[in-house]
Design an enzyme around this catalytic site. Structure first.
Site, PDB file in Angstrom:
ATOM      1  N   SER A  67      65.545  38.131  56.307  1.00 18.16           N
ATOM      2  CA  SER A  67      66.587  39.315  56.705  1.00 18.16           C
ATOM      3  C   SER A  67      67.617  39.417  55.504  1.00 18.16           C
ATOM      4  O   SER A  67      68.478  40.425  55.715  1.00 18.16           O
ATOM      5  CB  SER A  67      67.089  38.986  57.927  1.00 18.16           C
ATOM      6  OG  SER A  67      66.335  39.096  58.948  1.00 18.16           O
ATOM      7  N   LYS A  70      67.730  43.074  54.380  1.00 18.29           N
ATOM      8  CA  LYS A  70      68.205  44.094  55.206  1.00 18.29           C
ATOM      9  C   LYS A  70      69.562  44.584  54.612  1.00 18.29           C
ATOM     10  O   LYS A  70      69.838  45.768  54.872  1.00 18.29           O
ATOM     11  CB  LYS A  70      68.861  43.492  56.797  1.00 18.29           C
ATOM     12  CG  LYS A  70      67.288  43.295  57.577  1.00 18.29           C
ATOM     13  CD  LYS A  70      67.633  42.607  58.790  1.00 18.29           C
ATOM     14  CE  LYS A  70      66.410  42.244  59.372  1.00 18.29           C
ATOM     15  NZ  LYS A  70      66.677  41.172  60.752  1.00 18.29           N
ATOM     16  N   TYR A 194      58.749  47.163  56.096  1.00 15.68           N
ATOM     17  CA  TYR A 194      59.535  45.943  56.578  1.00 15.68           C
ATOM     18  C   TYR A 194      59.140  44.584  56.458  1.00 15.68           C
ATOM     19  O   TYR A 194      59.824  43.766  55.660  1.00 15.68           O
ATOM     20  CB  TYR A 194      59.801  46.152  58.001  1.00 15.68           C
ATOM     21  CG  TYR A 194      60.566  45.216  59.013  1.00 15.68           C
ATOM     22  CD1 TYR A 194      62.131  45.314  58.637  1.00 15.68           C
ATOM     23  CD2 TYR A 194      60.094  44.132  59.725  1.00 15.68           C
ATOM     24  CE1 TYR A 194      62.823  44.157  59.023  1.00 15.68           C
ATOM     25  CE2 TYR A 194      60.803  43.301  60.133  1.00 15.68           C
ATOM     26  CZ  TYR A 194      62.206  43.308  59.954  1.00 15.68           C
ATOM     27  OH  TYR A 194      62.878  42.313  60.590  1.00 15.68           O
ATOM     28  N   TYR A 242      73.841  37.735  63.336  1.00 10.75           N
ATOM     29  CA  TYR A 242      73.396  38.167  64.769  1.00 10.75           C
ATOM     30  C   TYR A 242      74.592  37.560  65.853  1.00 10.75           C
ATOM     31  O   TYR A 242      75.709  37.890  65.608  1.00 10.75           O
ATOM     32  CB  TYR A 242      72.099  37.370  64.881  1.00 10.75           C
ATOM     33  CG  TYR A 242      71.131  37.831  63.967  1.00 10.75           C
ATOM     34  CD1 TYR A 242      70.727  38.902  63.344  1.00 10.75           C
ATOM     35  CD2 TYR A 242      70.892  36.553  63.179  1.00 10.75           C
ATOM     36  CE1 TYR A 242      69.925  39.256  62.444  1.00 10.75           C
ATOM     37  CE2 TYR A 242      69.690  37.150  61.953  1.00 10.75           C
ATOM     38  CZ  TYR A 242      69.440  38.245  61.799  1.00 10.75           C
ATOM     39  OH  TYR A 242      68.801  38.440  60.618  1.00 10.75           O
ATOM     40  N   VAL A 260      65.946  34.272  57.891  1.00  9.67           N
ATOM     41  CA  VAL A 260      65.176  32.910  58.690  1.00  9.67           C
ATOM     42  C   VAL A 260      64.227  32.406  57.547  1.00  9.67           C
ATOM     43  O   VAL A 260      63.902  31.216  58.106  1.00  9.67           O
ATOM     44  CB  VAL A 260      64.067  33.515  59.710  1.00  9.67           C
ATOM     45  CG1 VAL A 260      64.847  33.999  60.930  1.00  9.67           C
ATOM     46  CG2 VAL A 260      62.970  34.480  59.178  1.00  9.67           C
TER      47      VAL A 260
HETATM   48  N1  GLN Z   1      60.960  38.941  58.997  1.00  5.95           N
HETATM   49  C1  GLN Z   1      61.847  38.321  59.929  1.00  5.95           C
HETATM   50  C2  GLN Z   1      61.588  39.038  61.384  1.00  5.95           C
HETATM   51  O1  GLN Z   1      61.526  40.135  61.351  1.00  5.95           O
HETATM   52  C3  GLN Z   1      63.153  38.431  59.491  1.00  5.95           C
HETATM   53  C4  GLN Z   1      64.216  37.907  60.594  1.00  5.95           C
HETATM   54  C5  GLN Z   1      65.321  37.228  60.314  1.00  5.95           C
HETATM   55  O2  GLN Z   1      65.279  36.998  58.966  1.00  5.95           O
HETATM   56  N2  GLN Z   1      66.386  36.900  60.872  1.00  5.95           N
HETATM   57  O3  GLN Z   1      61.507  38.327  62.331  1.00  5.95           O
END
Ligand code: GLN
Length: 311
Positions: A67, A70, A194, A242, A260
């Site tokens: 993430s 993002k 994505y 988050y 993650v």
């Molecule tokens: N690719 C992971 C997902 O979509 C990214 C989530 C994350 O890093 N928090 O679940």
């Protein structure tokens, strides 16, 4: 005011302290490829305004940015669409999990912010626009490589394939978005991009160098204006962790985005771009020791944006 010699020692001390911690959190296992990574890895790297970079531990080891990517797509989307992005995504923190389907239904298909999965999927859909997935991924990679001054940044196709197979929540989110007309492309196409940008691999050294333009001390690649940098940093502070963003701001006080894979990119405007990697996660899916390490760094150097520098 601590000197850079202190910074070098501080990083080594933090690295030793983190390595000695018994509770390292839990490595993400809903993406099987990520579950293979050892929770014992720890790396950290810091870029300063004067061009110096200091690192400790596994700072030259590649990990899955997940993430943190993002931030890349948000920067590109803001550069291209400006405020047009906010017609399809909100910019408020969420108290739900990062992949909550329930929240998306309640909000009638408008994700709360670009950092929860649904918001990032919409952002990716916008970045995809009329290009092919391969062109879009090429654009994202060019953007990161330019910002990091490093051509050696790639996607791990095994991680992307693993998430394509096991990322059921993301499929659900994409279908929900589609049902609310907030996804232009077929779910398969947007999610394909994505999953692949989440599967970009970088080292802490590369990620810290990437963040220099967000800290304001390197030339900004592409179309990222100072105004957009300000928006990105604000979103990292309010939404980057988050439903753990309040706690992170309280403890660390630096705008940051987690993934993650266990990575965190933290931006102290005007002062430092910091990357940390520790694969074990806390309950909200943020790096447990990465957060602890950033808290230690922030306290030791008075690096919180909420710190006036004392009396
Ligand atoms: N690719 C992971 C997902 O979509 C990214 C989530 C994350 O890093 N928090 O679940």
């Amino acid at each position: 005011m601590k000197t850079t010699v202190d910074l070098e020692q501080t990083l080594l001390d933090i690295c030793a302290d983190m390595t000695a911690c018994e509770d390292k959190g839990v490595v993400a296992n809903y993406i099987p490829e990520l579950a293979k990574v050892s929770p014992d890895r720890f790396g950290m790297s810091v870029c300063l305004a004067d061009g110096q970079q200091f690192s400790a531990g596994d700072a030259a080891t590649r990990f899955s940015v997940q993430s943190v990517s993002k931030v890349f797509t948000l920067a590109i989307a803001l550069g291209r669409y400006g405020d047009g992005l906010w017609r399809r995504v909100g910019r408020e923190p969420s108290t739900h999990d990062f992949n909550s389907v329930q929240e998306l239904e309640v909000r009638r298909g408008i994700p709360p912010n670009p950092f929860v999965n649904a918001g990032a999927i919409v952002t990716t859909d916008m970045v995809l626009a009329d290009s092919t997935p391969a062109e879009t991924l090429g654009e994202i990679l060019r953007f990161i490589r330019q910002a990091a001054s490093d051509e050696d940044i790639l996607i791990d196709p095994a991680v992307a394939a693993s998430e394509k197979l096991s990322g059921h929540k993301n499929w659900a989110l994409a279908h929900f978005l589609k049902s609310f007309q907030n996804l232009k492309h077929p779910c398969e196409r947007t999610l394909g991009v994505y999953f692949h940008h989440c599967a970009i691999e970088m080292t802490c050294e590369q990620l810290a160098r990437f963040g220099r333009f967000l800290a304001g001390f390197s030339k900004s690649p592409n179309l990222v204006s100072r105004e957009n940098i300000r928006s990105i940093n604000a979103l990292m502070m309010t939404c980057g962790h988050y439903n753990g963003s309040g706690e992170f701001a309280y403890r660390v006080g630096i705008p940051a985005k987690s993934g993650v894979g266990g990575g965190i990119l933290a931006i102290l405007p005007g002062k430092a771009s910091i990357a940390v990697w520790a694969p074990g996660l806390n309950k909200q899916g943020n790096s447990l020791l990465g957060t602890k390490a950033l808290e230690a760094l922030s306290r030791s150097l008075d690096w919180s944006v909420f710190d006036s520098g004392g009396q």
